[in-house]
Design an enzyme around this catalytic site. Sequence first.
Site, PDB file in Angstrom:
ATOM      1  CD  GLU A 136      -2.888  -1.255   0.280  1.00  0.00           C
ATOM      2  OE1 GLU A 136      -2.965  -0.365  -0.588  1.00  0.00           O
ATOM      3  OE2 GLU A 136      -3.607  -2.269   0.269  1.00  0.00           O
ATOM      4  CG  ASN A 193       0.461   7.072  -1.079  1.00  0.00           C
ATOM      5  OD1 ASN A 193      -0.630   7.535  -1.365  1.00  0.00           O
ATOM      6  ND2 ASN A 193       1.446   7.813  -0.580  1.00  0.00           N
ATOM      7  NE  ARG A 221      -5.375   3.310  -6.564  1.00  0.00           N
ATOM      8  CZ  ARG A 221      -4.744   2.144  -6.418  1.00  0.00           C
ATOM      9  NH1 ARG A 221      -4.619   1.333  -7.435  1.00  0.00           N
ATOM     10  NH2 ARG A 221      -4.263   1.793  -5.252  1.00  0.00           N
TER      11      ARG A 221
END
Lengths: 153, 115
Positions: A56, A60, A114
């Site tokens: 994650e 990002n 997303r």
Amino acid sequence: MDKNLEQLKIAGEHMKLEIESRSHNEEFARVVIAVFMARLDPTIEEIEDVKTAVSEAVTNAVIHGYGGGEGTIYIEARTFQQELTLSVRDKGIGIEDVEKAMEPLYTSVPGGERSGMGFSFMEAFMDSIEVISKPGEGTTIHMKKTMGQPPFR
Amino acid sequence: MGMQFEELGYEVVGHTLVVYLPRELDHHSSLSLKQDTEQIMDETYINKIIFDFTNTSFMDSSGIGAVLGRYKRISTVGGRIGVYGVSPRVDRLLRLAGMYKIITMYETKEQALKA
């Protein structure tokens, strides 16, 4: 565990990894961290939790920090006794409103691809997470997890 | 690395699209998943998508996003989404993301196709 490894575990170990901001490096980063944390004798579930959180944070950096463009992602990890400390840093565009970015389902990317669950997953799978960011100066995500605790449900 | 694309596969059965998901369902593998399914749905009328998670041992929120993206499109034609072959890990992530409000879990591909 042999005596030498036992001593290293008490003293702690440290690693740094610099990778180019590309989507195929997401898997590379989480696999490296999984191997590094293996010396803490984690459960499979703990490894999966950390792999998800690393994925994650790196995703990002790739999507938000560098906007799919070029850049370097800096990953650091430390072990100390049963605790794993991680940081994932980019020198990208940064986050204007960190609190808002961490809200479940929030995404800065239009198009419906997303989920906006990235920070929620990091929070769910790690013991603690701290996000330090400034527009134009990039983002650093610090995370911690102690092995051998009752798992999150 | 790169092996994961070889595992991503598609099958059209009537108006149903079966998506065989890769071992690692992340942002990287989701990119081609999006492209491929969009192309199939442009060419063929699809009103049900079934995701086969049998081979998927890793998923993160990008995988959730990939399923959500397909849901957004198929819900415009009143279509549905089903999943099968879900491991306890993937099940935990789907639950955490509240996905079972919009998708249905089946035990087998046959059950998912029949439903």
